[in-house]
Design a protein around this motif. Sequence first.
Motif, PDB file in Angstrom:
ATOM      1  N   TRP A  93      -7.773  -7.294   2.237  1.00 57.12           N
ATOM      2  CA  TRP A  93      -8.906  -7.032   1.344  1.00 57.12           C
ATOM      3  C   TRP A  93      -8.548  -7.403  -0.096  1.00 57.12           C
ATOM      4  CZ3 TRP A  93     -13.710  -5.966   3.392  1.00 57.12           C
ATOM      5  CH2 TRP A  93     -13.731  -5.670   4.761  1.00 57.12           C
ATOM      6  N   GLN A  94      -8.766  -6.487  -1.047  1.00 60.07           N
ATOM      7  CA  GLN A  94      -8.561  -6.840  -2.450  1.00 60.07           C
ATOM      8  C   GLN A  94      -7.122  -6.663  -2.933  1.00 60.07           C
ATOM      9  OE1 GLN A  94     -11.349  -4.858  -1.597  1.00 60.07           O
ATOM     10  NE2 GLN A  94     -12.612  -6.711  -1.568  1.00 60.07           N
ATOM     11  N   SER A  95      -6.261  -6.075  -2.130  1.00 60.26           N
ATOM     12  CA  SER A  95      -4.857  -5.964  -2.537  1.00 60.26           C
ATOM     13  C   SER A  95      -4.226  -7.352  -2.586  1.00 60.26           C
ATOM     14  CB  SER A  95      -4.071  -5.073  -1.577  1.00 60.26           C
ATOM     15  OG  SER A  95      -4.348  -3.705  -1.822  1.00 60.26           O
ATOM     16  N   GLY A  96      -3.226  -7.511  -3.462  1.00 56.53           N
ATOM     17  CA  GLY A  96      -2.565  -8.795  -3.590  1.00 56.53           C
ATOM     18  C   GLY A  96      -1.530  -9.028  -2.506  1.00 56.53           C
ATOM     19  N   GLY A  97      -0.840 -10.145  -2.626  1.00 57.20           N
ATOM     20  CA  GLY A  97       0.230 -10.464  -1.695  1.00 57.20           C
ATOM     21  C   GLY A  97      -0.271 -10.989  -0.368  1.00 57.20           C
ATOM     22  N   GLU A  98       0.650 -11.071   0.582  1.00 59.88           N
ATOM     23  CA  GLU A  98       0.340 -11.571   1.915  1.00 59.88           C
ATOM     24  C   GLU A  98       0.745 -10.533   2.957  1.00 59.88           C
ATOM     25  OE1 GLU A  98       0.917 -16.366   1.435  1.00 59.88           O
ATOM     26  OE2 GLU A  98       2.711 -15.145   1.774  1.00 59.88           O
ATOM     27  N   ILE A  99       0.174 -10.675   4.146  1.00 56.01           N
ATOM     28  CA  ILE A  99       0.470  -9.743   5.235  1.00 56.01           C
ATOM     29  C   ILE A  99       1.907  -9.941   5.697  1.00 56.01           C
ATOM     30  CG2 ILE A  99      -0.147  -9.044   7.575  1.00 56.01           C
ATOM     31  CD1 ILE A  99      -2.984 -10.132   6.998  1.00 56.01           C
ATOM     32  N   GLU A 100       2.702  -8.891   5.583  1.00 59.68           N
ATOM     33  CA  GLU A 100       4.116  -8.951   5.956  1.00 59.68           C
ATOM     34  C   GLU A 100       4.413  -8.225   7.271  1.00 59.68           C
ATOM     35  OE1 GLU A 100       6.274 -10.707   4.397  1.00 59.68           O
ATOM     36  OE2 GLU A 100       5.232 -11.168   2.524  1.00 59.68           O
ATOM     37  N   VAL A 101       3.379  -7.640   7.891  1.00 59.18           N
ATOM     38  CA  VAL A 101       3.517  -6.915   9.157  1.00 59.18           C
ATOM     39  C   VAL A 101       4.607  -5.837   9.047  1.00 59.18           C
ATOM     40  CG1 VAL A 101       3.524  -7.125  11.671  1.00 59.18           C
ATOM     41  CG2 VAL A 101       2.929  -9.110  10.276  1.00 59.18           C
ATOM     42  N   ALA A 102       4.431  -4.929   8.103  1.00 52.93           N
ATOM     43  CA  ALA A 102       5.360  -3.812   7.891  1.00 52.93           C
ATOM     44  C   ALA A 102       6.778  -4.280   7.590  1.00 52.93           C
ATOM     45  CB  ALA A 102       5.359  -2.867   9.096  1.00 52.93           C
ATOM     46  N   GLY A 103       6.878  -5.403   6.898  1.00 47.58           N
ATOM     47  CA  GLY A 103       8.191  -5.889   6.485  1.00 47.58           C
ATOM     48  C   GLY A 103       8.732  -5.134   5.291  1.00 47.58           C
ATOM     49  N   PRO A 104       9.904  -5.498   4.809  1.00 54.49           N
ATOM     50  CA  PRO A 104      10.520  -4.784   3.678  1.00 54.49           C
ATOM     51  C   PRO A 104       9.615  -4.629   2.461  1.00 54.49           C
ATOM     52  CG  PRO A 104      12.126  -6.229   4.710  1.00 54.49           C
ATOM     53  CD  PRO A 104      10.818  -6.513   5.390  1.00 54.49           C
ATOM     54  N   PRO A 105       8.795  -5.629   2.075  1.00 55.91           N
ATOM     55  CA  PRO A 105       7.908  -5.395   0.934  1.00 55.91           C
ATOM     56  C   PRO A 105       6.914  -4.260   1.168  1.00 55.91           C
ATOM     57  CG  PRO A 105       8.123  -7.747   1.361  1.00 55.91           C
ATOM     58  CD  PRO A 105       8.735  -7.039   2.525  1.00 55.91           C
ATOM     59  N   ASP A 106       6.422  -4.103   2.404  1.00 56.87           N
ATOM     60  CA  ASP A 106       5.493  -3.008   2.710  1.00 56.87           C
ATOM     61  C   ASP A 106       6.180  -1.654   2.565  1.00 56.87           C
ATOM     62  OD1 ASP A 106       3.002  -4.395   3.545  1.00 56.87           O
ATOM     63  OD2 ASP A 106       4.301  -5.229   5.099  1.00 56.87           O
ATOM     64  N   VAL A 107       7.418  -1.575   3.021  1.00 54.62           N
ATOM     65  CA  VAL A 107       8.169  -0.322   2.915  1.00 54.62           C
ATOM     66  C   VAL A 107       8.434   0.006   1.451  1.00 54.62           C
ATOM     67  CG1 VAL A 107      10.290   0.869   3.571  1.00 54.62           C
ATOM     68  CG2 VAL A 107       9.195  -0.706   5.184  1.00 54.62           C
ATOM     69  N   ALA A 108       8.805  -1.009   0.675  1.00 56.36           N
ATOM     70  CA  ALA A 108       9.037  -0.796  -0.754  1.00 56.36           C
ATOM     71  C   ALA A 108       7.749  -0.412  -1.464  1.00 56.36           C
ATOM     72  CB  ALA A 108       9.640  -2.059  -1.373  1.00 56.36           C
ATOM     73  N   ASP A 109       6.611  -0.975  -1.032  1.00 57.37           N
ATOM     74  CA  ASP A 109       5.329  -0.617  -1.642  1.00 57.37           C
ATOM     75  C   ASP A 109       5.062   0.879  -1.546  1.00 57.37           C
ATOM     76  OD1 ASP A 109       4.698  -3.207  -2.372  1.00 57.37           O
ATOM     77  OD2 ASP A 109       3.375  -3.573  -0.656  1.00 57.37           O
ATOM     78  N   ALA A 110       5.366   1.471  -0.386  1.00 57.09           N
ATOM     79  CA  ALA A 110       5.109   2.908  -0.213  1.00 57.09           C
ATOM     80  C   ALA A 110       5.864   3.726  -1.257  1.00 57.09           C
ATOM     81  CB  ALA A 110       5.504   3.342   1.197  1.00 57.09           C
ATOM     82  N   SER A 111       7.093   3.354  -1.543  1.00 57.38           N
ATOM     83  CA  SER A 111       7.863   4.066  -2.565  1.00 57.38           C
ATOM     84  C   SER A 111       7.295   3.834  -3.960  1.00 57.38           C
ATOM     85  CB  SER A 111       9.331   3.638  -2.514  1.00 57.38           C
ATOM     86  OG  SER A 111       9.950   4.093  -1.319  1.00 57.38           O
TER      87      SER A 111
END
Length: 521
Positions: free
Chosen positions: A106-124
């Motif tokens: 949707w409107q969030s930036g970036g690309e779909i990483e399928v719960a990769g390290p960037p997704d985990v870091a995003d939560a923090s």
Amino acid sequence: MGQHRQALRAAALGVAGATLATGSLLGTAPAAHAGTAVRFVDIKGDGGTVLKANVVLPAGADGGRRLPLIVLPTSWGLPQIEYLAQARRLADSGYVVLSYNVRGFWQSGGEIEVAGPPDVADASRVIDWALAHTPADPGHIGIGGVSYGAGISLLAAAHDPRIKAVAALSGWADLIGSIYSGRTQHVQAAALLDVVGTATGRRSAESREVFGDFYRADLADEERLLAWGRKRSATTCLDRLNRNAPAVMLANAWGDSVFPPDQYADFYTRLTGPKRLELRPGDHATAELSGLFGLPNDVWTDTRRWFDHHLRGVDNGVNREQPVRLKSRSTGGYEGYPDWKSVAATSRKIELAGTATVRANGDSGANGGIVLLSSIVDQLVRLPPVASIPLLPRARAAVWQSERYAKAQRVRGSARLHTTVTPTASSGTLVAHLYDVGPLGLGTLVSHAPYTFYGRTPGRSFGVDLELFATAYDVPAGHRLALVVDTVDPLYIEHNPTGARLTFSSPANDPSYVSIPLREQ
């Protein structure tokens, strides 16, 4: 394989359309309860990627008092308003609730990483933002979500010790064990994710490549697929999760055709901190769906109770209940158990005597249904996929049946198949289906599972041990159980060369059987 892939994508479009419609309908929910405040904000995630989010605060949240925080990453393909109805209820109970659209959608930036390290870091990074910009209490932080949000929540809790409670609903702990169980591609499930991801987000080059590898079914790509999946599975970082010891609630559906329940049950057994496992009838995320519209919902009620006890210290009894809570597909009643191994108190074997040879490459009529749709029908009207057992072509399906049972058999847990197979080719796929067979021979599906082998010597026998997907199903008195093994199921990619045959036998020194897990009467 290209034409096969296009057909599967087309078949997934109907289900994907329903998923996208759900996302649109969620936007019709009222913005907030009276007294709660909703803010739509931008949060910088890992690497500065902008994540679209909303914050729901309870009335009086500006009084200087610190409040427990709950973070809700969105599901695959759904917008940031997905959890608004539940966020309002949580805020009414005194939580700061922050829901955000995961990167690439949707409107969030970036690309779909399928719960990769960037997704985990995003939560923090989202937690960091909440602690800096809301009255969130750093000592009382929870995270949860449905499907994609559940998988990210478990991974985040393993990497961020600030997280004290998790509610992972219809998610995965083992990504490869979910969509590649039995070394078999769950192709309808993957096609559904592929279509929804393409329609609602921007896939990374890596994710496009992995999906391509998955569809090609090339054994040379297997190790890369496994490594990709391990990086995205909470089972890989279980030691870290146990060290952090958050209170973890896992909930799933018996018929989840994207993330089958067995991988959750195995993961639950290995958790050492406070934990709870709930399994109900339904398919992927259908058990939680009504709660997203603000309707009464058992899963969300228990989620709130879980957070209330472990983040707010509410003595609501959730810690004194049996931690494994199951709802039968047949009766609709709940059952409690002290642990997963107690679910099946005993077992009964059905001997698979004799020899049966089946031809590959043709669907016998025994299959696991259609991704999402079949188990939803089972959930709503208790009608699983059916097959006429006497009419199944024995050239395509090997069939064994039990005696008629004098009293009801309460199947609980995972049935286990042990047999001997002699192939005519070095690779192949078989699918085992367990049916409840009534007096007229009509079988209703109890469970099933696929199995693929590679590198076998044609004409040489080998043993197969296969666990069928866990279930809770009551076989009525006067019925039989039947095991049907064939080589084609539309849910999966088959690996049988044209003209291949499989022979199933039961050597005297290694008899074949299917072990049925049963709850004591």
